[in-house]
Scaffold this motif. Structure first.
Motif, short mmCIF file in Angstrom:
data_model
loop_
_atom_site.label_atom_id
_atom_site.label_comp_id
_atom_site.label_asym_id
_atom_site.label_seq_id
_atom_site.Cartn_x
_atom_site.Cartn_y
_atom_site.Cartn_z
N PRO A 4 0.83 -1.21 0.00
CA PRO A 4 0.00 0.00 0.00
C PRO A 4 0.86 1.26 0.00
O PRO A 4 2.02 1.25 0.41
CB PRO A 4 -0.80 -0.12 1.30
N ASP A 5 0.26 2.34 -0.47
CA ASP A 5 0.94 3.64 -0.45
C ASP A 5 1.25 3.98 1.01
O ASP A 5 0.35 4.02 1.84
CB ASP A 5 0.03 4.69 -1.06
N PRO A 6 2.52 4.22 1.34
CA PRO A 6 2.86 4.48 2.73
C PRO A 6 2.22 5.73 3.30
O PRO A 6 2.03 5.84 4.50
CB PRO A 6 4.39 4.61 2.71
N PHE A 7 1.86 6.69 2.45
CA PHE A 7 1.26 7.91 2.95
C PHE A 7 -0.25 7.78 3.16
O PHE A 7 -0.89 8.71 3.62
CB PHE A 7 1.55 9.09 2.01
N VAL A 17 9.85 12.17 6.89
CA VAL A 17 11.21 12.59 6.54
C VAL A 17 11.96 11.46 5.84
O VAL A 17 12.72 11.71 4.89
CB VAL A 17 11.97 13.07 7.81
N SER A 18 11.75 10.22 6.24
CA SER A 18 12.46 9.11 5.62
C SER A 18 11.89 8.73 4.25
O SER A 18 12.61 8.20 3.40
CB SER A 18 12.48 7.89 6.54
N LEU A 19 10.61 9.01 4.01
CA LEU A 19 9.99 8.64 2.73
C LEU A 19 10.12 9.69 1.64
O LEU A 19 10.14 9.36 0.45
CB LEU A 19 8.53 8.28 2.92
N ILE A 20 10.23 10.94 2.01
CA ILE A 20 10.31 12.00 0.99
C ILE A 20 11.51 11.78 0.06
O ILE A 20 11.36 11.94 -1.16
CB ILE A 20 10.27 13.40 1.64
N PRO A 21 12.69 11.39 0.54
CA PRO A 21 13.79 11.12 -0.40
C PRO A 21 13.50 9.97 -1.38
O PRO A 21 14.01 9.96 -2.50
CB PRO A 21 14.97 10.80 0.51
N GLU A 22 12.65 9.02 -0.97
CA GLU A 22 12.24 7.95 -1.87
C GLU A 22 11.36 8.53 -3.00
O GLU A 22 11.52 8.16 -4.16
CB GLU A 22 11.44 6.88 -1.12
N TYR A 23 10.45 9.40 -2.64
CA TYR A 23 9.60 10.04 -3.64
C TYR A 23 10.44 10.89 -4.58
O TYR A 23 10.21 10.92 -5.78
CB TYR A 23 8.54 10.91 -2.95
N LEU A 24 11.42 11.59 -4.02
CA LEU A 24 12.31 12.40 -4.86
C LEU A 24 13.06 11.51 -5.85
O LEU A 24 13.20 11.86 -7.03
CB LEU A 24 13.28 13.21 -4.01
N ALA A 25 13.52 10.36 -5.40
CA ALA A 25 14.24 9.44 -6.29
C ALA A 25 13.33 9.02 -7.44
O ALA A 25 13.75 9.01 -8.61
CB ALA A 25 14.74 8.22 -5.51
N MET A 26 12.09 8.67 -7.14
CA MET A 26 11.16 8.26 -8.19
C MET A 26 10.88 9.42 -9.15
O MET A 26 10.87 9.23 -10.37
CB MET A 26 9.85 7.76 -7.59
N SER A 27 10.69 10.60 -8.61
CA SER A 27 10.41 11.77 -9.44
C SER A 27 11.60 12.10 -10.33
O SER A 27 11.44 12.41 -11.51
CB SER A 27 10.08 12.96 -8.53
N GLN A 28 12.79 11.99 -9.78
CA GLN A 28 13.99 12.29 -10.54
C GLN A 28 14.22 11.26 -11.65
O GLN A 28 14.54 11.61 -12.78
CB GLN A 28 15.20 12.30 -9.60
N PHE A 99 9.89 19.61 -6.73
CA PHE A 99 9.58 18.80 -5.54
C PHE A 99 10.70 18.90 -4.52
O PHE A 99 10.46 19.06 -3.32
CB PHE A 99 9.33 17.34 -5.94
N ARG A 100 11.95 18.81 -4.99
CA ARG A 100 13.10 18.90 -4.08
C ARG A 100 13.08 20.24 -3.34
O ARG A 100 13.32 20.29 -2.13
CB ARG A 100 14.40 18.77 -4.86
N VAL A 111 17.40 18.04 0.62
CA VAL A 111 16.86 16.69 0.46
C VAL A 111 17.54 16.07 -0.76
O VAL A 111 17.59 16.69 -1.82
CB VAL A 111 15.33 16.71 0.25
N LYS A 112 18.06 14.89 -0.56
CA LYS A 112 18.70 14.15 -1.65
C LYS A 112 17.87 12.90 -1.93
O LYS A 112 17.27 12.34 -1.02
CB LYS A 112 20.12 13.75 -1.27
N PRO A 113 17.88 12.45 -3.18
CA PRO A 113 17.11 11.24 -3.50
C PRO A 113 17.70 10.02 -2.81
O PRO A 113 18.91 9.93 -2.61
CB PRO A 113 17.23 11.12 -5.02
N ASN A 114 16.83 9.11 -2.43
CA ASN A 114 17.26 7.84 -1.83
C ASN A 114 16.76 6.70 -2.72
O ASN A 114 15.57 6.40 -2.73
CB ASN A 114 16.72 7.68 -0.41
N TYR A 115 17.69 6.10 -3.43
CA TYR A 115 17.36 4.96 -4.28
C TYR A 115 17.54 3.69 -3.44
O TYR A 115 18.47 2.94 -3.62
CB TYR A 115 18.25 4.94 -5.53
N SER A 116 16.60 3.48 -2.53
CA SER A 116 16.64 2.32 -1.65
C SER A 116 16.37 1.06 -2.47
O SER A 116 15.93 1.13 -3.63
CB SER A 116 15.56 2.44 -0.57
#
Length: 164
Positions: A4-7, A17-28, A99-100, A111-116
């Protein structure tokens, strides 16, 4: 496949705070994956020495428009016409960079992207669908991603709004 969507659920500030870099990675990553997915379709035609089918042309024109929009070109031309074309090099108008900027202001720092591993798995799966030789699969991935992105943006906005 990715849960499910974590938000969609109530979240703490730390979780946001931990999920926003994941969203940034997807957006980027998205416009690059979207653009790159077309190469597999062209190479398939080259490999078999065949003409590009109309379904490839149709999904490619939509894909190219989406990339143009994601990188800020569409809004610039809507505002100022062709006179805005030299401004497409101002990459701060890329959706990911907008978004960043908003996320950095919201979180009070860069905020930096997180490619987890999960984000990478999602993006690889997305690329596979967007580059599928099956036109129905390719189109379904295009539509599903856009619908999912809209849902994610709404969920993120609502979650941040509840935390404010």
């Amino acid at each position: 496949m990715f849960g499910p969507d974590p938000f969609a659920a109530a979240m703490s500030k730390d979780q946001i705070v931990s999920l926003i870099p994941e969203y940034l990675a997807m957006s980027q990553a998205f416009p690059y994956l979207r653009a790159g997915s077309q190469k597999d379709l062209v190479f398939a035609a080259m490999h078999t020495n065949r003409d590009l089918p109309r379904h490839v042309e149709l999904t490619s024109v939509v894909a190219n428009f989406i990339c143009w929009d994601e990188t800020g070109g569409h809004s610039r031309v809507l505002r100022a016409g062709n006179a805005a074309l030299p401004d497409i090099l101002a990459t701060e108008q890329f959706h990911s960079n907008l978004f960043r900027k908003d996320a950095s202001r919201l979180l009070g720092g860069a905020v930096k992207p997180n490619y987890s591993p999960t984000t990478k798995r999602y993006l690889h799966s997305l690329y596979a669908g967007l580059s599928s030789k099956d036109p129905v699969v390719r189109c379904a991935y295009m539509v599903a991603f856009e619908l999912h992105a809209a849902e994610m943006i709404q969920s993120l906005s609502a979650t941040v709004g509840r935390r404010s």
